[in-house]
Design an enzyme around this catalytic site. Structure first.
Site, mmCIF file in Angstrom:
data_model
loop_
_atom_site.group_PDB
_atom_site.id
_atom_site.type_symbol
_atom_site.label_atom_id
_atom_site.label_comp_id
_atom_site.label_asym_id
_atom_site.label_seq_id
_atom_site.Cartn_x
_atom_site.Cartn_y
_atom_site.Cartn_z
ATOM 1 N N TRP A 53 47.127 46.233 46.513
ATOM 2 C CA TRP A 53 48.568 46.233 46.213
ATOM 3 C C TRP A 53 49.085 47.603 45.812
ATOM 4 O O TRP A 53 50.257 47.773 45.531
ATOM 5 C CB TRP A 53 48.898 45.211 45.130
ATOM 6 C CG TRP A 53 47.888 45.139 44.041
ATOM 7 C CD1 TRP A 53 47.849 45.882 42.915
ATOM 8 C CD2 TRP A 53 46.754 44.271 44.005
ATOM 9 N NE1 TRP A 53 46.775 45.537 42.159
ATOM 10 C CE2 TRP A 53 46.077 44.539 42.807
ATOM 11 C CE3 TRP A 53 46.241 43.293 44.867
ATOM 12 C CZ2 TRP A 53 44.909 43.859 42.460
ATOM 13 C CZ3 TRP A 53 45.086 42.642 44.496
ATOM 14 C CH2 TRP A 53 44.445 42.922 43.321
ATOM 15 N N GLU A 68 50.991 40.897 40.579
ATOM 16 C CA GLU A 68 50.978 40.630 39.136
ATOM 17 C C GLU A 68 50.848 39.140 38.859
ATOM 18 O O GLU A 68 50.139 38.734 37.955
ATOM 19 C CB GLU A 68 52.243 41.186 38.466
ATOM 20 C CG GLU A 68 52.262 42.699 38.345
ATOM 21 C CD GLU A 68 51.099 43.242 37.520
ATOM 22 O OE1 GLU A 68 50.575 42.529 36.652
ATOM 23 O OE2 GLU A 68 50.681 44.392 37.776
ATOM 24 N N THR A 118 43.184 35.916 36.587
ATOM 25 C CA THR A 118 42.299 36.009 37.758
ATOM 26 C C THR A 118 41.799 37.454 37.868
ATOM 27 O O THR A 118 42.569 38.370 37.627
ATOM 28 C CB THR A 118 43.098 35.664 39.041
ATOM 29 O OG1 THR A 118 43.796 34.439 38.830
ATOM 30 C CG2 THR A 118 42.217 35.507 40.244
ATOM 31 N N LEU A 141 43.058 29.610 43.464
ATOM 32 C CA LEU A 141 43.469 30.649 42.509
ATOM 33 C C LEU A 141 43.747 30.063 41.124
ATOM 34 O O LEU A 141 43.829 30.805 40.143
ATOM 35 C CB LEU A 141 44.754 31.342 42.998
ATOM 36 C CG LEU A 141 44.572 32.603 43.832
ATOM 37 C CD1 LEU A 141 45.919 33.088 44.332
ATOM 38 C CD2 LEU A 141 43.904 33.718 43.043
ATOM 39 N N TYR A 199 55.701 39.781 30.146
ATOM 40 C CA TYR A 199 54.709 40.667 30.774
ATOM 41 C C TYR A 199 55.102 41.003 32.221
ATOM 42 O O TYR A 199 55.150 42.176 32.609
ATOM 43 C CB TYR A 199 53.294 40.045 30.752
ATOM 44 C CG TYR A 199 52.387 40.858 31.634
ATOM 45 C CD1 TYR A 199 51.910 42.086 31.201
ATOM 46 C CD2 TYR A 199 52.114 40.467 32.950
ATOM 47 C CE1 TYR A 199 51.158 42.902 32.036
ATOM 48 C CE2 TYR A 199 51.367 41.273 33.791
ATOM 49 C CZ TYR A 199 50.889 42.489 33.327
ATOM 50 O OH TYR A 199 50.176 43.296 34.160
ATOM 51 N N ASP A 247 48.987 43.718 28.904
ATOM 52 C CA ASP A 247 48.166 42.578 29.327
ATOM 53 C C ASP A 247 46.898 42.571 28.464
ATOM 54 O O ASP A 247 46.774 43.373 27.534
ATOM 55 C CB ASP A 247 47.852 42.648 30.827
ATOM 56 C CG ASP A 247 46.877 43.774 31.165
ATOM 57 O OD1 ASP A 247 46.619 44.639 30.282
ATOM 58 O OD2 ASP A 247 46.357 43.803 32.284
ATOM 59 N N CYS A 276 32.500 55.197 25.899
ATOM 60 C CA CYS A 276 33.390 56.125 25.173
ATOM 61 C C CYS A 276 33.156 57.590 25.567
ATOM 62 O O CYS A 276 34.095 58.389 25.547
ATOM 63 C CB CYS A 276 33.217 55.956 23.677
ATOM 64 S SG CYS A 276 33.673 54.300 23.140
ATOM 65 N N CYS A 301 40.963 57.897 19.075
ATOM 66 C CA CYS A 301 40.522 56.505 19.005
ATOM 67 C C CYS A 301 39.827 56.195 17.666
ATOM 68 O O CYS A 301 38.717 56.662 17.410
ATOM 69 C CB CYS A 301 39.593 56.186 20.173
ATOM 70 S SG CYS A 301 39.078 54.464 20.162
ATOM 71 N N THR A 306 42.499 24.960 31.301
ATOM 72 C CA THR A 306 42.926 25.698 30.111
ATOM 73 C C THR A 306 42.787 24.850 28.849
ATOM 74 O O THR A 306 42.376 25.352 27.817
ATOM 75 C CB THR A 306 44.423 26.092 30.234
ATOM 76 O OG1 THR A 306 44.693 26.377 31.580
ATOM 77 C CG2 THR A 306 44.764 27.269 29.366
HETATM 78 FE FE1 SF4 Z 1 35.966 54.147 23.557
HETATM 79 FE FE2 SF4 Z 1 38.299 54.184 22.346
HETATM 80 FE FE3 SF4 Z 1 38.088 55.158 24.799
HETATM 81 FE FE4 SF4 Z 1 37.918 52.556 24.403
HETATM 82 S S1 SF4 Z 1 39.693 53.832 24.046
HETATM 83 S S2 SF4 Z 1 36.541 53.770 25.688
HETATM 84 S S3 SF4 Z 1 36.871 52.466 22.450
HETATM 85 S S4 SF4 Z 1 37.096 55.953 22.990
#
Ligand code: SF4
Length: 356
Positions: A31, A45, A51, A88, A128, A146, A205, A214, A298
């Site tokens: 898409w 979407e 899914t 689906l 959404y 999402d 990470c 983060c 569900t």
């Molecule tokens: Fe790691 Fe944070 Fe990146 Fe997620 S957003 S991969 S937890 S560093």
């Protein structure tokens, strides 16, 4: 609880780092090919709700072949569209899809409105979908959240409030990153990061362009986020599905428009209840019990027993003549049935295999 906002300069730097990462590593999804057509964005979407992309991709291709434009979809027969949707799940989506296509043709001259507010007024558009179509199809700055973006935000801000209560904080966090620049690419970049790097388990990470901002990474345990309340197990129900076949076709019925699997073709079955009693044999035939399978909806988990009656072609025709709520479906077309019924026919094919 309110989140602690991140420094705007840091957000701006990390945002462009993630967009550069997206330019190099973004997924090549069906898409995303070609110009951003609101109809295709919307269709993808809707299909992707609940899914996976891998499961949705072949359906998307087949659906587009059948209905390449919103006008084609609006003009399509309900039964044909429902048949294409079989497998689906969440079939109410297909009914709303049709309803929405017809409203777009009737009230909007075949053009999707281009703002989040106006999209929200279309049938089947929740917050959404309206945000996603406004951003991806029309490049509007919209707060698209999402389940994947939710995970990234919960980690970036180390949100301790368990979901679903923590969703307000997640939305507030995500809003901090919504800007006019590359507004349509931004949610897709986050989704791809969530899919490829910030995975539900063991996020990678060290490959992530957002580590600097983060908090979950800094705390050393990103897997802990998003924090979730432990779910109560789903209630369990049971039922019997009747497979009446001459070996070529099987008897099916069109389900009522409202309710579970509404408007879809289905195999006849008993009610799905917590305790089975007094089973009435459909058409008073003699049945053979050929197996059972599990299916999870569900709101409940179902154990379905499969009862089989083999009849001659003449008897099958006679049954249909006497019971006009039913029709015949070729076994080779069983793909047009929702998964909960297609599973029953799989028991049948394994039986045939054992028989031979
Ligand atoms: Fe790691 Fe944070 Fe990146 Fe997620 S957003 S991969 S937890 S560093």
């Amino acid at each position: 609880m309110a989140i602690i906002k991140k420094d705007a300069v840091l957000v701006s730097r990390l945002r462009s780092d993630l967009l550069s990462w997206y330019d190099r590593h973004g997924r090549d999804l069906p898409w995303r090919k070609g110009a951003r057509d609101p109809y295709r964005v919307w269709l993808s979407e809707v299909m992707l709700q609940q899914t996976t992309t891998a499961h949705a991709a072949p359906y998307y291709a087949r659906f587009l072949e059948l209905c390449p434009t919103v006008a084609d979809l609006a003009a399509a027969e309900d039964g044909v569209v429902m048949g294409q949707w079989a497998g689906l799940g969440y079939y109410a989506r297909a009914r709303r899809l049709l309803e929405c296509a017809r409203v777009v043709m009737r009230d909007h001259g075949g053009q999707f409105p281009d703002t989040e507010e106006a999209l929200l007024r279309l049938p089947g558009f929740g917050p959404y979908t309206a945000a996603a179509v406004a951003a991806i199809a029309f490049d509007r700055p919209a707060n698209v959240v999402d389940g994947n973006i939710e995970r990234v935000m919960a980690r970036l801000y180390a949100i301790e409030t368990p979901l679903p209560a923590g969703r307000a904080e997640v939305r507030e966090a995500a809003a901090q990153w919504v800007l006019a620049e590359r507004a349509g690419d931004w949610p897709q970049a986050l989704m791809d990061l969530a899919n490829q790097v910030c995975r539900p388990k063991s996020p990678a990470c060290l490959l992530c362009p957002l580590t600097d901002g983060c908090l979950a990474f800094e705390g050393g345990d990103p897997d802990r986020f998003p924090v979730k309340l432990t779910k109560a197990p789903k209630p369990r129900r049971e039922g019997i599905v009747f497979v009446v076949t001459d070996g070529v076709s099987v008897i099916v019925e069109r389900r009522e428009d409202k309710g579970l699997l509404g408007g879809m073709l289905g195999l006849p079955h008993t009610e799905w209840v917590s305790e089975m009693r007094d089973v009435q044999h459909l058409f008073d035939l003699k049945y053979q019990h050929i197996g059972a399978y599990e299916h999870v909806f569900t709101h409940f988990a179902l154990t379905q027993q499969v009862w089989l009656a083999r009849v001659s072609t003449a008897d099958l025709t006679d049954l249909l003549r006497r019971h006009n709520a039913y029709q015949a479906l070729l076994l080779t077309e069983s793909k047009s049935l929702p998964t909960v019924f297609a599973k029953a026919l799989r028991s049948l094919s394994s039986l045939n295999h054992t028989d031979s």
